[in-house]
Structures are given as C-alpha cells and as structure tokens.
Write a protein that holds these residues in place. Structure first.
Motif, PDB file in Angstrom:
ATOM      1  N   TYR A   1       0.832  -1.197   0.000  1.00  0.00           N
ATOM      2  CA  TYR A   1       0.000   0.000   0.000  1.00  0.00           C
ATOM      3  C   TYR A   1       0.872   1.254   0.000  1.00  0.00           C
ATOM      4  CZ  TYR A   1      -3.463   3.393   1.445  1.00  0.00           C
ATOM      5  OH  TYR A   1      -4.259   4.493   1.511  1.00  0.00           O
ATOM      6  N   ALA A   2       1.949   1.220   0.808  1.00  0.00           N
ATOM      7  CA  ALA A   2       2.826   2.389   0.912  1.00  0.00           C
ATOM      8  C   ALA A   2       3.514   2.686  -0.416  1.00  0.00           C
ATOM      9  CB  ALA A   2       3.857   2.184   2.018  1.00  0.00           C
ATOM     10  N   THR A   3       3.939   1.636  -1.141  1.00  0.00           N
ATOM     11  CA  THR A   3       4.590   1.904  -2.432  1.00  0.00           C
ATOM     12  C   THR A   3       3.619   2.563  -3.403  1.00  0.00           C
ATOM     13  OG1 THR A   3       4.139  -0.376  -3.017  1.00  0.00           O
ATOM     14  CG2 THR A   3       6.399   0.153  -2.436  1.00  0.00           C
ATOM     15  N   SER A   4       2.342   2.206  -3.282  1.00  0.00           N
ATOM     16  CA  SER A   4       1.363   2.831  -4.176  1.00  0.00           C
ATOM     17  C   SER A   4       1.135   4.284  -3.786  1.00  0.00           C
ATOM     18  CB  SER A   4       0.051   2.048  -4.172  1.00  0.00           C
ATOM     19  OG  SER A   4      -0.662   2.319  -2.991  1.00  0.00           O
TER      20      SER A   4
ATOM     21  N   LEU B   1       5.068  -1.120 -10.103  1.00  0.00           N
ATOM     22  CA  LEU B   1       5.934  -1.940  -9.267  1.00  0.00           C
ATOM     23  C   LEU B   1       5.172  -2.428  -8.039  1.00  0.00           C
ATOM     24  CD1 LEU B   1       8.849  -2.944  -9.150  1.00  0.00           C
ATOM     25  CD2 LEU B   1       9.389  -0.996  -7.708  1.00  0.00           C
ATOM     26  N   SER B   2       4.333  -1.573  -7.493  1.00  0.00           N
ATOM     27  CA  SER B   2       3.570  -1.985  -6.315  1.00  0.00           C
ATOM     28  C   SER B   2       2.552  -3.063  -6.693  1.00  0.00           C
ATOM     29  CB  SER B   2       2.905  -0.766  -5.668  1.00  0.00           C
ATOM     30  OG  SER B   2       1.525  -0.785  -5.797  1.00  0.00           O
ATOM     31  N   ASP B   3       2.019  -2.962  -7.903  1.00  0.00           N
ATOM     32  CA  ASP B   3       1.128  -4.020  -8.402  1.00  0.00           C
ATOM     33  C   ASP B   3       1.862  -5.353  -8.529  1.00  0.00           C
ATOM     34  OD1 ASP B   3      -1.327  -2.953  -8.557  1.00  0.00           O
ATOM     35  OD2 ASP B   3      -1.441  -2.902 -10.758  1.00  0.00           O
ATOM     36  N   GLY B   4       3.071  -5.285  -9.106  1.00  0.00           N
ATOM     37  CA  GLY B   4       3.876  -6.484  -9.279  1.00  0.00           C
ATOM     38  C   GLY B   4       4.249  -7.102  -7.942  1.00  0.00           C
ATOM     39  N   LEU B   5       4.555  -6.223  -7.001  1.00  0.00           N
ATOM     40  CA  LEU B   5       4.934  -6.666  -5.660  1.00  0.00           C
ATOM     41  C   LEU B   5       3.759  -7.382  -4.995  1.00  0.00           C
ATOM     42  CD1 LEU B   5       7.594  -6.261  -4.224  1.00  0.00           C
ATOM     43  CD2 LEU B   5       6.610  -4.316  -3.038  1.00  0.00           C
ATOM     44  N   ARG B   6       2.561  -6.841  -5.191  1.00  0.00           N
ATOM     45  CA  ARG B   6       1.366  -7.460  -4.619  1.00  0.00           C
ATOM     46  C   ARG B   6       1.220  -8.894  -5.138  1.00  0.00           C
ATOM     47  NH1 ARG B   6      -3.067  -4.418  -3.502  1.00  0.00           N
ATOM     48  NH2 ARG B   6      -2.494  -2.937  -5.096  1.00  0.00           N
ATOM     49  N   GLY B   7       1.449  -9.032  -6.455  1.00  0.00           N
ATOM     50  CA  GLY B   7       1.346 -10.360  -7.045  1.00  0.00           C
ATOM     51  C   GLY B   7       2.411 -11.304  -6.513  1.00  0.00           C
ATOM     52  N   ALA B   8       3.644 -10.794  -6.416  1.00  0.00           N
ATOM     53  CA  ALA B   8       4.759 -11.639  -5.978  1.00  0.00           C
ATOM     54  C   ALA B   8       4.625 -12.039  -4.514  1.00  0.00           C
ATOM     55  CB  ALA B   8       6.077 -10.901  -6.201  1.00  0.00           C
ATOM     56  N   MET B   9       3.987 -11.184  -3.705  1.00  0.00           N
ATOM     57  CA  MET B   9       3.892 -11.469  -2.278  1.00  0.00           C
ATOM     58  C   MET B   9       2.710 -12.365  -1.944  1.00  0.00           C
ATOM     59  SD  MET B   9       4.990  -7.841  -0.758  1.00  0.00           S
ATOM     60  CE  MET B   9       5.445  -8.038   0.920  1.00  0.00           C
ATOM     61  N   ASP B  10       1.815 -12.557  -2.896  1.00  0.00           N
ATOM     62  CA  ASP B  10       0.677 -13.437  -2.661  1.00  0.00           C
ATOM     63  C   ASP B  10       1.168 -14.876  -2.783  1.00  0.00           C
ATOM     64  OD1 ASP B  10      -1.709 -14.599  -2.312  1.00  0.00           O
ATOM     65  OD2 ASP B  10      -2.616 -13.889  -4.178  1.00  0.00           O
ATOM     66  N   ILE B  11       1.671 -15.393  -1.667  1.00  0.00           N
ATOM     67  CA  ILE B  11       2.431 -16.636  -1.681  1.00  0.00           C
ATOM     68  C   ILE B  11       1.564 -17.853  -1.988  1.00  0.00           C
ATOM     69  CG2 ILE B  11       2.277 -17.358   0.744  1.00  0.00           C
ATOM     70  CD1 ILE B  11       5.467 -17.357   0.503  1.00  0.00           C
ATOM     71  N   LYS B  12       0.262 -17.737  -1.773  1.00  0.00           N
ATOM     72  CA  LYS B  12      -0.606 -18.897  -1.946  1.00  0.00           C
ATOM     73  C   LYS B  12      -0.872 -19.215  -3.416  1.00  0.00           C
ATOM     74  CE  LYS B  12      -2.999 -17.672   1.737  1.00  0.00           C
ATOM     75  NZ  LYS B  12      -4.209 -17.315   2.451  1.00  0.00           N
ATOM     76  N   ARG B  13      -0.556 -18.240  -4.296  1.00  0.00           N
ATOM     77  CA  ARG B  13      -0.835 -18.471  -5.705  1.00  0.00           C
ATOM     78  C   ARG B  13       0.040 -19.545  -6.308  1.00  0.00           C
ATOM     79  NH1 ARG B  13      -1.229 -13.551  -9.636  1.00  0.00           N
ATOM     80  NH2 ARG B  13       0.939 -13.637  -9.040  1.00  0.00           N
TER      81      ARG B  13
ATOM     82  N   PHE C   1       5.127  11.917 -14.280  1.00  0.00           N
ATOM     83  CA  PHE C   1       4.227  10.872 -14.779  1.00  0.00           C
ATOM     84  C   PHE C   1       4.945   9.517 -14.834  1.00  0.00           C
ATOM     85  CE2 PHE C   1       2.823   8.481 -18.555  1.00  0.00           C
ATOM     86  CZ  PHE C   1       1.548   8.157 -18.128  1.00  0.00           C
ATOM     87  N   ILE C   2       6.147   9.517 -15.432  1.00  0.00           N
ATOM     88  CA  ILE C   2       6.892   8.252 -15.570  1.00  0.00           C
ATOM     89  C   ILE C   2       7.204   7.665 -14.197  1.00  0.00           C
ATOM     90  CG2 ILE C   2       9.113   7.257 -16.282  1.00  0.00           C
ATOM     91  CD1 ILE C   2       9.077   9.254 -18.638  1.00  0.00           C
ATOM     92  N   THR C   3       7.673   8.519 -13.287  1.00  0.00           N
ATOM     93  CA  THR C   3       8.058   8.022 -11.966  1.00  0.00           C
ATOM     94  C   THR C   3       6.858   7.429 -11.230  1.00  0.00           C
ATOM     95  OG1 THR C   3       9.537   9.900 -11.946  1.00  0.00           O
ATOM     96  CG2 THR C   3       9.428   8.594  -9.944  1.00  0.00           C
ATOM     97  N   SER C   4       5.741   8.169 -11.211  1.00  0.00           N
ATOM     98  CA  SER C   4       4.602   7.652 -10.446  1.00  0.00           C
ATOM     99  C   SER C   4       4.014   6.409 -11.105  1.00  0.00           C
ATOM    100  CB  SER C   4       3.528   8.726 -10.242  1.00  0.00           C
ATOM    101  OG  SER C   4       3.356   9.479 -11.386  1.00  0.00           O
ATOM    102  N   LEU C   5       4.023   6.385 -12.442  1.00  0.00           N
ATOM    103  CA  LEU C   5       3.525   5.192 -13.143  1.00  0.00           C
ATOM    104  C   LEU C   5       4.361   3.973 -12.758  1.00  0.00           C
ATOM    105  CD1 LEU C   5       1.501   4.279 -15.414  1.00  0.00           C
ATOM    106  CD2 LEU C   5       3.456   4.417 -16.957  1.00  0.00           C
ATOM    107  N   CYS C   6       5.694   4.162 -12.742  1.00  0.00           N
ATOM    108  CA  CYS C   6       6.568   3.041 -12.409  1.00  0.00           C
ATOM    109  C   CYS C   6       6.340   2.570 -10.978  1.00  0.00           C
ATOM    110  CB  CYS C   6       8.032   3.427 -12.606  1.00  0.00           C
ATOM    111  SG  CYS C   6       8.490   3.447 -14.339  1.00  0.00           S
ATOM    112  N   PHE C   7       6.168   3.507 -10.044  1.00  0.00           N
ATOM    113  CA  PHE C   7       5.914   3.111  -8.660  1.00  0.00           C
ATOM    114  C   PHE C   7       4.608   2.326  -8.549  1.00  0.00           C
ATOM    115  CE2 PHE C   7       9.141   6.060  -6.912  1.00  0.00           C
ATOM    116  CZ  PHE C   7       9.702   5.183  -6.008  1.00  0.00           C
ATOM    117  N   ASN C   8       3.579   2.794  -9.257  1.00  0.00           N
ATOM    118  CA  ASN C   8       2.295   2.098  -9.200  1.00  0.00           C
ATOM    119  C   ASN C   8       2.381   0.688  -9.769  1.00  0.00           C
ATOM    120  OD1 ASN C   8       0.658   3.833  -7.857  1.00  0.00           O
ATOM    121  ND2 ASN C   8      -0.106   4.868  -9.692  1.00  0.00           N
TER     122      ASN C   8
END
Lengths: 301, 342
Positions: free
Chosen positions: A225-228, A289-301, A280-287
């Motif tokens: 959430y914080a990265t977003s 990356l935070s999406d990707g992180l959410r996916g990677a941290m969902d360990i049950k998948r 724009f580029i910086t905030s897009l990348c942070f968003n």
C-alpha cells in the motif's frame, strides 16, 4: 593448479547453490517471482536509472542547473549543446531535470517512508490491543480523514510556512492516517487467527507475538500500500512546489519547474511538458511496481 | 486416585451490545458451571452440538479467554490470573492445544521448523536445541524432517499440517493436550491415521487428552470417558462404554441415536429433536433442554435438575433418574404434550 582452482570454485558453487536452495526464505521467493515479472523488472530498472541519475547529477549534468543566459531562453528540444532545450531563464533543461530528480524523489519517498514507520506502529498497537487503544488511535486518524489529502497538505504547509522540511512534515502527516488504517485492519484480521492463540498458548508475551507472528504478516500488505502512495506523494509534493509551498526557486524540482514553465506553454509547449512527463513516468513506475509486488507477495498463488 | 486436571464451576458469560455507559445489555451464557476431573493417562471426550460451549471450555482452560469464575488445577495446584494462584504461564507449560483449522493455526510466514521451535525457545531452550527437537518431533509425527523442515504451511496437505500442529503442541512437553476438533476437518482416511498417531503419542509421552469433537464415532474410538455438553452445561458424563450403551439423559440418547445405522439398508427409528438449540442469550428456565425434550414435564421448566449418580462414575442431570431429589414429583406429573410437527 588451474584444474584445482576450477574444482574448488565448482565445489564452492555447489555448496552455495545448496545453501540457497535450503534457506530460501519468504523474501527470496518474493524476489524470485518479482524477477520473472517483465513489467515489474522494467519499472524497477527505470526507477533505478532515475535514482542514479538524480544521485549522480553533479557528475552527469552538462551544465550548472542554476546558471542560464538570457540569450538562449527557451531553446527548442534538439538544440546543439542543449539537447532538451532551455527554460524560461536560459538554463539547461537536461541538467535541471537531473538535479530536479533529487528533490522530487526525496519528497516522494521520504514522507511515505516516515509515515510507513509511524503509521504501521500506530496501526499495530490499535489492531493488536484493540479496545481503548483502538478507539483513541483510530478516532484520531478519522479526524484527518475528514479533509481531502491535497487540502490537508496545503493547509499544514501553509500554516507551517513554505520550505523543504515543512513540506516533508505536512506530507508525512497526510500519509500517516491511511497507512495506520490499513495496518490496523490487517492486524485485526491477523490477531484473530488461531496461530496467534497458539503462540499465546506457548507462553509468549504480546511483544514477542507481535514481533514474530504479527509483524511479518502485516508488513507485506502495508508495504504494498505504501509503495502505491509514493506516486500520490510525488504529485502532492509537486503540487505544493507548484503553489510555492514546497522548495523555492532557484532550486530545481519537477513540480516547481512545471509551475515556472507554465507561462511558456505557448512558446515551447514540449519543454513545458518535460517536468510533468518525469513526474508521470516516476509515479507510473511506482504504481506498476507496487502491483507487481502485490502479485509476488501473494504466496498462496 | 486423585485427578491430574480438576476443573470446578468454570463459568463464562460474554457481554454483547453495550448501552451508553458501556454496560452490557445482553450476555451470552457460553459456559455455565462446568466441572470435571481427568485422571493421568486418560482421554476425556467432550461432545455436543455446535454452540454448546465445547471450544469455549477449551479456550478457558488455556486462559486464552479469561474465565469469569471457576478453578482450574493440575495436581492440586490452582492456576489463574487472580492473586494467590499459580501464574498462567506455568499452566501453559503443562497444557497445550491443537486447533481445528490446521491452516489458520500455523503462521504462513514461518517455516515448519520455526513454528515448532518457537514455543520451546519462549521457555528458554536454546535455538539449536529447539531446532533439533523440532526435527525429532517431526520424525515422530510421521513427517520426514529433511523433506519438511524448510517447508511453509501452504505447501502441506491438511493432514500433514495437523501433524505439524500436534508436533508444535508437544514441543513444550506438556502433560495435557487439548484437541479441539483436531481431526474434524480431515477426511476419513487421514482422520484414522491421525487418530492412530495420537494414540501412539499418548503412550510414548504419557499424555492426557481432552478430545473435543462433534463426531460421536471418533469420540467413542479414542476416549476413556465422555462428557456431554448442552448449552454450556454438562448434562451427562461417565466412562465411554457405559455412557454409549446406557445413556441416561434424554439429550445424550437423542445424540447417540442420531448416529447413522452402520448397516446399509437397515432402517432406524430416529429420535428427532425439534427445533434449534435454544438461544444462549436467553437460556430456558429450569432444565435447559426441556423445550426439546420428549419427556419434559412441568417441573423441568421450573427447576434445574442436579447432577446425580447413575452408576459408578456415570453421572447425569435429569429428573427422570431415580437418584434425583425431585424424581417422585416428576413421576407424579402429567407429561407435557408436544405440538405435532407440521
């Protein structure tokens, strides 16, 4: 001799590989999964290069960001010597964008980081101990929620006065309540799981339970959430600078540059757009990356 | 022989809903005057339908929920958070618990080894030794340590996870293990394996079990004694053979009768209990079972039956029993006619 060295290094490699396979913890798994996600890797690389660019601006920038010549005001993009043109005071845009990254990135990351530390602590206490603590902390954060984030940042900055430190302070205060609220809700749901009861039944005290069993399960979602929020923070910081409440000229900062170039939009529209493009580029990348992180941290998948 | 675990008059009321001044407007009578003894090396089965207070009793024993009243003592030593009693921390070294949900009771972020080694380390065992013990225990519960030690809970099956939970409970070297619906979520074949494992472990570590379940067959298989609960109260208790063959309380009779016939095609005359269990927020006056009891008479709605001896250590709380003080009054009364069900 040569073959011995090879043998040794092969052995060392095998041992290292073994250790890695055995002790691959949670974060190593997350890291591995993140590496497989192309979008996340691309965003991470862009952000890394932006950070490097900002950090090494004094070495990389072709000109002094504060020095300009009136003779070369608002040169177009592609002008020899000034590849990204010059601004309304004839300062080199490329150099200013590089130096501007220092302030902009700092103002995007630092408030969120401080708010992450404070907000998570507050949320943990509120969620884990509940009752009176919860009421005290969560009702206080509710007061902050009564105001829109932008208005709150402007109001606090305005009251404290313009300046870098005050801008950081006001942005931190704006981001503590939402982080605390997310941390509280995650903690509350974790606290009610059986493994917390099992830990208590093992004889552990509240501090140990929070440290070993709760923190690890709360930190992940709150971190995502914080990265977003970093992108939101950058935009708010740019907004504060735009309004003259953040850093002051002649310091280079993307938000402030956007403001001063505003008047030149009819003369050199592309140059006026550049600082905005960086934000724009910086905030897009942070968003992303935070999406990707959410996916990677969902360990049950 | 004196009891290893003695529980006397355990009581818990949960307040629900609060008025303006924080005073509870209603209370759930979750556990009401529950008393029992468990002797060393025996297994006490606790049965009853959902919401009867079985799990609350377990959590009260572990002090995961603070009891309102009652005494919990192990070998005559009384434990509790009230002054003069031995600290709860000591109680938790002698009594451990296995929960129903095998997944929720393991921290998803910790490896199996870390989860098992956590408890002993709290009690001052060094990390190296705790890890070594964790490996030994994993081996003992039938999981190959070299394969499972670094695994995470989500990589295990339900049966494997429950074995880990059992190992985790045993890591502290308790005398008493509370198994709260520990095999209920597993499928039948795995259930049998885990039950056999529990029997083996009991012999090896000289354990005493409190086996909470709604599955009457499983309780019959594993228990030495059985206690039947209804709406937070104990209605009947006794040795498993006596209680299953000769149930004294109408509720126990209905409960045992509800077990499906073992032979296919064989028809059975089921005693059908009418309606849901009454609301624990406003439990019925008198005997709590009387609104659903086919033998209920006027006295049952007036007076709470006391627990009387049926034979030996077999006890039940019902006016129908000859030992009951008001038995004669009960006999003379007319039966309350139940409305025919529509």
């Amino acid at each position: 001799m040569n073959s011995t060295t090879q043998n040794l290094s092969a052995q060392a490699f095998a041992t290292a590989a073994e250790t890695a396979a055995i002790s691959r913890g949670y974060w190593a798994t997350v890291w591995m999964r993140l590496k497989r996600d192309k979008v996340s890797v691309a965003c991470a690389l862009v952000l890394l290069s932006l950070v490097l660019m900002a950090v090494f601006a004094p070495l990389l920038a072709p000109y002094d960001p504060a020095q300009g010549t009136m003779l070369k005001r608002l040169s177009a993009i592609g002008t020899t010597g000034h590849w990204l043109g010059t601004d309304e005071l004839g300062r080199d845009m490329l150099s200013r964008l590089m130096y501007g990254g220092q302030m902009s990135l700092l103002m995007g990351l630092l408030p969120v980081f401080i708010a992450f530390l404070i907000g998570t602590s507050l949320g943990l206490v509120a969620g884990f101990f509940g009752g009176w603590w919860n009421t005290l902390i969560m009702r206080t954060t509710d007061v902050f929620f009564a105001f829109p984030a932008v208005l709150l940042a402007i109001a606090i900055s305005g009251a404290l006065g313009a300046g870098f430190v005050n801008a950081i302070l006001s942005l931190t205060l704006v981001f503590i309540p939402p982080i605390a609220r997310v941390a509280e809700s995650v903690t509350t749901s974790v606290r009610n799981l059986d493994f917390v009861d099992a830990a208590r039944a093992s004889g552990a005290n509240s501090f140990t339970i929070i440290r070993v069993h709760v923190l690890g399960n709360v930190l992940g979602p709150v971190f995502i959430y914080a990265t977003s929020l970093v992108s939101v923070c950058m935009i708010l910081a740019a907004g504060l600078s735009f309004l003259g409440l953040g850093v002051k000229p002649p310091v280079a900062e993307w938000g402030l540059m956007l403001n001063t170039l505003r008047q030149s939009i009819y003369v050199q529209p592309w140059i006026s757009v550049l600082p905005g493009l960086m934000i724009f580029i910086t905030s897009l990348c942070f968003n992303l990356l935070s999406d990707g992180l959410r996916g990677a941290m969902d360990i049950k998948r | 022989m004196s009891a290893l675990l003695r529980v006397q008059d355990l009581k818990k009321h949960f307040p629900i809903g609060k008025d303006l001044f924080g005073r509870p407007t209603q209370v759930v009578h979750a556990v009401e005057s529950v008393s029992f003894d468990v002797e060393k090396g025996r297994t006490l089965g606790i049965v009853g339908e959902s919401g009867c207070g079985k799990s609350t009793t377990a959590r009260l024993l572990m002090h995961l929920i603070e009891p309102d009243e009652g005494r919990i003592s192990i070998r005559g030593k009384e434990f509790g958070n009230i002054g003069g009693r031995h600290p709860v921390a000591q109680l938790r070294r002698q009594m451990q618990m296995v929960f129903q949900d095998s997944y929720a009771s393991l921290n998803p972020r910790l490896t199996i080894e870390d989860s098992i080694a956590f408890g002993p380390q709290i009690h001052g065992v060094s990390e190296t030794l705790a890890r070594q013990q964790a490996r030994d225990l994993l081996d003992r519960v039938g999981l190959n340590p070299s394969v499972f030690i670094r695994r995470y809970p989500h990589e295990l099956s339900g049966g494997q996870r429950q074995r880990v939970n059992i190992a985790r409970a045993l890591a502290i070297k308790p005398e008493i293990v509370i198994l709260d619906e520990a095999v209920s979520a597993l499928d039948k074949s795995v259930q049998a394996q885990v039950l056999n494992l529990l029997s083996d472990l009991k012999k090896e570590f000289e354990l005493t079990y409190l086996f909470i379940s709604h599955d009457l067959n499983v309780v019959q298989y594993i228990s030495d004694d059985v206690m039947v609960m209804y709406l937070g109260q104990v209605v009947e208790s006794g040795p498993v053979a006596q209680l299953y063959e000769n149930p004294a309380h109408p509720y126990t009779r209905a409960l045992l009768n509800s077990v499906p016939a073992q032979t296919p095609g064989q028809s059975k005359n089921y005693i059908v209990l009418e309606g849901d269990p009454p609301n624990p927020i406003a439990p019925p006056k008198g005997c709590r079972f009387h609104p659903r009891c086919q033998f209920a008479k006027a006295i049952c709605a007036e007076k709470e039956p006391e627990t009387v001896k049926v034979s030996g250590s077999h006890k039940a709380a019902c006016f129908k029993l000859p030992g009951s003080v008001d038995h004669q009054t009960y006999i003379r009364l007319q039966e309350v006619s139940h409305e025919p069900r529509g």
